[in-house]
Write a protein that holds these residues in place. Structure first.
Motif, PDB file in Angstrom:
ATOM      1  N   ASP A   1      21.594   9.646   0.402  1.00  0.00           N
ATOM      2  CA  ASP A   1      22.403   9.084  -0.674  1.00  0.00           C
ATOM      3  C   ASP A   1      22.186   7.593  -0.901  1.00  0.00           C
ATOM      4  OD1 ASP A   1      23.481  11.564  -1.014  1.00  0.00           O
ATOM      5  OD2 ASP A   1      25.356  11.123   0.034  1.00  0.00           O
ATOM      6  N   SER A   2      21.580   6.902   0.061  1.00  0.00           N
ATOM      7  CA  SER A   2      21.611   5.444  -0.030  1.00  0.00           C
ATOM      8  C   SER A   2      20.297   4.753   0.274  1.00  0.00           C
ATOM      9  CB  SER A   2      22.684   4.892   0.917  1.00  0.00           C
ATOM     10  OG  SER A   2      22.414   5.288   2.258  1.00  0.00           O
ATOM     11  N   LEU A   3      19.185   5.494   0.421  1.00  0.00           N
ATOM     12  CA  LEU A   3      17.902   4.877   0.714  1.00  0.00           C
ATOM     13  C   LEU A   3      16.851   5.309  -0.300  1.00  0.00           C
ATOM     14  CD1 LEU A   3      17.586   5.205   4.604  1.00  0.00           C
ATOM     15  CD2 LEU A   3      18.221   3.175   3.294  1.00  0.00           C
ATOM     16  N   LEU A   4      16.044   4.348  -0.734  1.00  0.00           N
ATOM     17  CA  LEU A   4      14.880   4.605  -1.571  1.00  0.00           C
ATOM     18  C   LEU A   4      13.631   4.349  -0.738  1.00  0.00           C
ATOM     19  CD1 LEU A   4      16.197   2.727  -4.687  1.00  0.00           C
ATOM     20  CD2 LEU A   4      15.350   5.087  -4.800  1.00  0.00           C
ATOM     21  N   VAL A   5      12.665   5.264  -0.821  1.00  0.00           N
ATOM     22  CA  VAL A   5      11.415   5.126  -0.074  1.00  0.00           C
ATOM     23  C   VAL A   5      10.256   5.214  -1.052  1.00  0.00           C
ATOM     24  CG1 VAL A   5       9.953   6.104   1.734  1.00  0.00           C
ATOM     25  CG2 VAL A   5      12.433   6.098   2.012  1.00  0.00           C
TER      26      VAL A   5
ATOM     27  N   GLY B   1       2.871  -1.793   7.238  1.00  0.00           N
ATOM     28  CA  GLY B   1       3.583  -0.538   7.110  1.00  0.00           C
ATOM     29  C   GLY B   1       3.011   0.261   5.948  1.00  0.00           C
ATOM     30  N   ARG B   2       3.380   1.515   5.868  1.00  0.00           N
ATOM     31  CA  ARG B   2       2.868   2.382   4.806  1.00  0.00           C
ATOM     32  C   ARG B   2       3.857   2.529   3.665  1.00  0.00           C
ATOM     33  NH1 ARG B   2       0.110   3.674   1.208  1.00  0.00           N
ATOM     34  NH2 ARG B   2      -0.981   5.656   0.935  1.00  0.00           N
ATOM     35  N   LEU B   3       5.151   2.618   3.986  1.00  0.00           N
ATOM     36  CA  LEU B   3       6.165   2.878   2.978  1.00  0.00           C
ATOM     37  C   LEU B   3       7.261   1.826   3.051  1.00  0.00           C
ATOM     38  CD1 LEU B   3       6.530   6.732   3.594  1.00  0.00           C
ATOM     39  CD2 LEU B   3       5.154   5.623   1.819  1.00  0.00           C
ATOM     40  N   SER B   4       7.729   1.400   1.908  1.00  0.00           N
ATOM     41  CA  SER B   4       8.856   0.474   1.851  1.00  0.00           C
ATOM     42  C   SER B   4      10.150   1.271   1.789  1.00  0.00           C
ATOM     43  CB  SER B   4       8.743  -0.439   0.634  1.00  0.00           C
ATOM     44  OG  SER B   4       8.672   0.330  -0.556  1.00  0.00           O
ATOM     45  N   VAL B   5      11.183   0.768   2.434  1.00  0.00           N
ATOM     46  CA  VAL B   5      12.503   1.390   2.430  1.00  0.00           C
ATOM     47  C   VAL B   5      13.493   0.396   1.843  1.00  0.00           C
ATOM     48  CG1 VAL B   5      14.313   2.480   3.816  1.00  0.00           C
ATOM     49  CG2 VAL B   5      11.908   2.720   4.496  1.00  0.00           C
ATOM     50  N   LEU B   6      14.174   0.786   0.768  1.00  0.00           N
ATOM     51  CA  LEU B   6      15.140  -0.070   0.087  1.00  0.00           C
ATOM     52  C   LEU B   6      16.529   0.528   0.213  1.00  0.00           C
ATOM     53  CD1 LEU B   6      12.270  -0.419  -1.417  1.00  0.00           C
ATOM     54  CD2 LEU B   6      13.604  -1.404  -3.261  1.00  0.00           C
ATOM     55  N   ASN B   7      17.547  -0.321   0.198  1.00  0.00           N
ATOM     56  CA  ASN B   7      18.915   0.195   0.186  1.00  0.00           C
ATOM     57  C   ASN B   7      19.354   0.496  -1.243  1.00  0.00           C
ATOM     58  OD1 ASN B   7      19.658  -2.280  -0.981  1.00  0.00           O
ATOM     59  ND2 ASN B   7      20.439  -3.126   0.943  1.00  0.00           N
ATOM     60  N   ALA B   8      20.579   0.956  -1.399  1.00  0.00           N
ATOM     61  CA  ALA B   8      21.079   1.380  -2.710  1.00  0.00           C
ATOM     62  C   ALA B   8      21.266   0.222  -3.678  1.00  0.00           C
ATOM     63  CB  ALA B   8      22.397   2.143  -2.540  1.00  0.00           C
TER      64      ALA B   8
ATOM     65  N   GLY C   1      18.788  -2.002  -3.999  1.00  0.00           N
ATOM     66  CA  GLY C   1      17.432  -2.374  -4.371  1.00  0.00           C
ATOM     67  C   GLY C   1      16.793  -3.420  -3.493  1.00  0.00           C
ATOM     68  N   ALA C   2      17.359  -3.673  -2.305  1.00  0.00           N
ATOM     69  CA  ALA C   2      16.813  -4.679  -1.396  1.00  0.00           C
ATOM     70  C   ALA C   2      15.962  -4.016  -0.317  1.00  0.00           C
ATOM     71  CB  ALA C   2      17.940  -5.480  -0.742  1.00  0.00           C
ATOM     72  N   LEU C   3      14.810  -4.606  -0.014  1.00  0.00           N
ATOM     73  CA  LEU C   3      13.955  -4.104   1.058  1.00  0.00           C
ATOM     74  C   LEU C   3      14.634  -4.320   2.402  1.00  0.00           C
ATOM     75  CD1 LEU C   3      11.080  -3.021   1.833  1.00  0.00           C
ATOM     76  CD2 LEU C   3      10.448  -5.413   2.151  1.00  0.00           C
ATOM     77  N   ILE C   4      14.734  -3.250   3.186  1.00  0.00           N
ATOM     78  CA  ILE C   4      15.368  -3.387   4.501  1.00  0.00           C
ATOM     79  C   ILE C   4      14.384  -3.159   5.646  1.00  0.00           C
ATOM     80  CG2 ILE C   4      17.705  -2.890   3.722  1.00  0.00           C
ATOM     81  CD1 ILE C   4      17.359  -0.007   4.581  1.00  0.00           C
ATOM     82  N   ARG C   5      13.280  -2.461   5.405  1.00  0.00           N
ATOM     83  CA  ARG C   5      12.259  -2.276   6.435  1.00  0.00           C
ATOM     84  C   ARG C   5      11.049  -1.578   5.821  1.00  0.00           C
ATOM     85  NH1 ARG C   5      16.422   1.088   7.752  1.00  0.00           N
ATOM     86  NH2 ARG C   5      16.071   3.338   7.638  1.00  0.00           N
ATOM     87  N   THR C   6       9.993  -1.482   6.604  1.00  0.00           N
ATOM     88  CA  THR C   6       8.857  -0.637   6.265  1.00  0.00           C
ATOM     89  C   THR C   6       8.705   0.407   7.360  1.00  0.00           C
ATOM     90  OG1 THR C   6       7.224  -2.005   7.406  1.00  0.00           O
ATOM     91  CG2 THR C   6       7.699  -2.553   5.094  1.00  0.00           C
ATOM     92  N   ILE C   7       8.087   1.527   7.019  1.00  0.00           N
ATOM     93  CA  ILE C   7       7.852   2.588   7.999  1.00  0.00           C
ATOM     94  C   ILE C   7       6.425   3.096   7.852  1.00  0.00           C
ATOM     95  CG2 ILE C   7      10.262   3.312   8.153  1.00  0.00           C
ATOM     96  CD1 ILE C   7       9.623   5.635   6.263  1.00  0.00           C
ATOM     97  N   GLY C   8       5.926   3.703   8.912  1.00  0.00           N
ATOM     98  CA  GLY C   8       4.582   4.254   8.905  1.00  0.00           C
ATOM     99  C   GLY C   8       3.525   3.212   9.211  1.00  0.00           C
ATOM    100  N   PRO C   9       2.299   3.669   9.511  1.00  0.00           N
ATOM    101  CA  PRO C   9       1.217   2.755   9.868  1.00  0.00           C
ATOM    102  C   PRO C   9       0.626   2.060   8.646  1.00  0.00           C
ATOM    103  CG  PRO C   9       0.416   5.009   9.868  1.00  0.00           C
ATOM    104  CD  PRO C   9       1.899   5.092   9.618  1.00  0.00           C
ATOM    105  N   THR C  10       0.228   0.808   8.798  1.00  0.00           N
ATOM    106  CA  THR C  10      -0.464   0.095   7.729  1.00  0.00           C
ATOM    107  C   THR C  10      -1.764   0.821   7.400  1.00  0.00           C
ATOM    108  OG1 THR C  10       0.452  -1.985   8.538  1.00  0.00           O
ATOM    109  CG2 THR C  10      -1.451  -2.131   7.058  1.00  0.00           C
ATOM    110  N   PRO C  11      -2.124   0.966   6.119  1.00  0.00           N
ATOM    111  CA  PRO C  11      -3.374   1.648   5.772  1.00  0.00           C
ATOM    112  C   PRO C  11      -4.576   0.975   6.418  1.00  0.00           C
ATOM    113  CG  PRO C  11      -2.016   1.368   3.822  1.00  0.00           C
ATOM    114  CD  PRO C  11      -1.358   0.581   4.916  1.00  0.00           C
ATOM    115  N   PRO C  12      -5.605   1.773   6.776  1.00  0.00           N
ATOM    116  CA  PRO C  12      -6.798   1.178   7.402  1.00  0.00           C
ATOM    117  C   PRO C  12      -7.597   0.364   6.399  1.00  0.00           C
ATOM    118  CG  PRO C  12      -7.158   3.501   6.935  1.00  0.00           C
ATOM    119  CD  PRO C  12      -5.702   3.234   6.649  1.00  0.00           C
ATOM    120  N   ASN C  13      -8.234  -0.685   6.881  1.00  0.00           N
ATOM    121  CA  ASN C  13      -9.072  -1.531   6.029  1.00  0.00           C
ATOM    122  C   ASN C  13     -10.474  -0.916   5.958  1.00  0.00           C
ATOM    123  OD1 ASN C  13     -10.563  -3.504   4.760  1.00  0.00           O
ATOM    124  ND2 ASN C  13      -9.816  -5.180   6.026  1.00  0.00           N
ATOM    125  N   PRO C  14     -10.923  -0.459   4.775  1.00  0.00           N
ATOM    126  CA  PRO C  14     -12.245   0.171   4.683  1.00  0.00           C
ATOM    127  C   PRO C  14     -13.385  -0.829   4.621  1.00  0.00           C
ATOM    128  CG  PRO C  14     -11.198   0.179   2.538  1.00  0.00           C
ATOM    129  CD  PRO C  14     -10.210  -0.434   3.487  1.00  0.00           C
TER     130      PRO C  14
END
Length: 363
Positions: free
Chosen positions: A167-171, A180-187, A189-202
């Protein structure tokens, strides 16, 4: 080679920040892992789905994102004239055009994503305006959509494909100067953390984080019954599956196993991602059910005509197995599964703007 104007805006907002939020898990129960699975096929062996026009006409400009909300079909239109189309499903009755270009309430500068409302999924929906960095919620009456409220992002992030998780998180995957791979925002619209591994540099050279994140542009689908996040990459033929804490569940690689190809350019003092003649488009869209993952695939090189459209459907189960693959009769921008699960509905702009009904063969 080109760059996206809005990327330049985002990178100027982000600058070269190094004080990034850490990726933080939430301790949720994870789906079963399946590791890395590869697959391939010959395109000349694929059956073509039967496609029929469900709706066409001058009302449609450039139909893109699609969302079923109860007995309604909501269609985002990238021409913004109007920005949203509302239909009755399955009759095909056109009910309302919503939103015009502008900055005010109920006006849009872009329609990047339609989101299901987490609290009343059959009576409300959200529209994400990437350019204005704003979410707008609409409530549905018996025959119309009514503006309810708006949320403005509090961080300069370009969200590729936001979804409500609970109900309260946007990913969302995003252009961001954070690891990180994904941004997590609260309801709010503020960024509260990132989750997942950073994409590899090709590349074998330094790539600024916003440019690297843009190279891994992706669509996201959230499957609530499995508490899983499916990320389908736009410039590499890879699909990633995470739990809601960002733990990797599995990765699908194929059918051609190509990395993102791009150049790092500096424009007006900002680093941007630039496409080359070797840049390819991979997964254009992804949707999920509790049983399957459906991904819309291109495979065409960037300079080719309509390369940003999908020409194939890949269907996977949740063990990462490719169950079926089909060719599409027309280039398709976005897909959605019909409520009865018997067909895919697709948005099409060539040869004429239309919504197509693609029947799925019975297993």
């Amino acid at each position: 080679m080109r760059f996206c104007k809005w990327l330049l805006l985002i990178t100027s907002l982000l600058g070269c920040r190094t004080g990034v939020p850490q990726a933080v898990g939430e301790g949720q129960t994870a789906p079963r892992s399946f590791g890395i699975r590869t697959f391939t096929y010959r395109t000349d062996t694929l059956d073509t789905l039967k496609g029929t026009v469900w709706f066409d006409g001058p009302t449609l400009g450039r139909p893109a994102d699609l969302l079923f909300v109860g007995s309604f079909l909501v269609v985002g239109d990238q021409t913004l004239a109007p920005a949203i189309h509302l239909f009755r499903w399955p009759e095909g009755t056109y009910l309302q055009g919503i939103g015009q270009p502008g900055e005010g309430p109920g006006e849009f500068r872009s329609v990047a994503k339609l989101l299901r409302d987490p609290q009343t999924p059959n009576r409300a929906f959200w529209v994400y305006d990437l350019t204005a960095m704003r979410f707008t919620r609409y409530l549905l009456t018996d025959s119309a959509a009514v503006l309810d409220r708006q949320i403005t992002q509090q961080e300069g992030l370009a969200l590729f494909s936001p979804e409500w998780v609970g109900d309260s998180l946007l990913v969302s995957p995003a252009i961001m100067a954070y690891r990180g791979r994904l941004s997590v925002l609260n309801a709010q619209g503020a960024l509260i953390r990132t989750i997942g591994p950073t994409p590899p540099n090709p590349k074998r050279q330094f790539v600024p984080l916003p440019v690297l994140q843009h190279a891994y542009h992706a669509s996201l689908a959230y499957e609530s019954t499995r508490q899983a996040l499916v990320v389908a990459d736009f410039y590499t033929d890879r699909i990633e599956v995470y739990d809601v804490s960002g733990r990797t569940i599995g990765q699908l690689s194929g059918p051609e196993h190509f990395p993102p190809v791009f150049e790092v350019e500096q424009v007006r003092g900002q680093f941007v991602k630039a496409s080359t003649d070797e840049t390819r488009h991979a997964y254009i869209d992804v949707i999920t059910t509790p049983q399957y993952i459906f991904a819309l695939y291109s495979g065409k090189f960037w300079p080719e005509e309509l390369s940003w459209h999908g020409f194939y459907i890949h269907e996977f189960d949740w063990s990462g197995k490719l169950v079926r693959a089909f060719a599409l009769p027309v280039p398709t921008l976005q897909i959605v599964l019909t409520p009865d699960g018997k067909a895919l509905l697709g948005s099409v702009e060539e040869p004429e703007p239309a919504l197509y009904y693609f029947s799925l063969p019975v297993k």
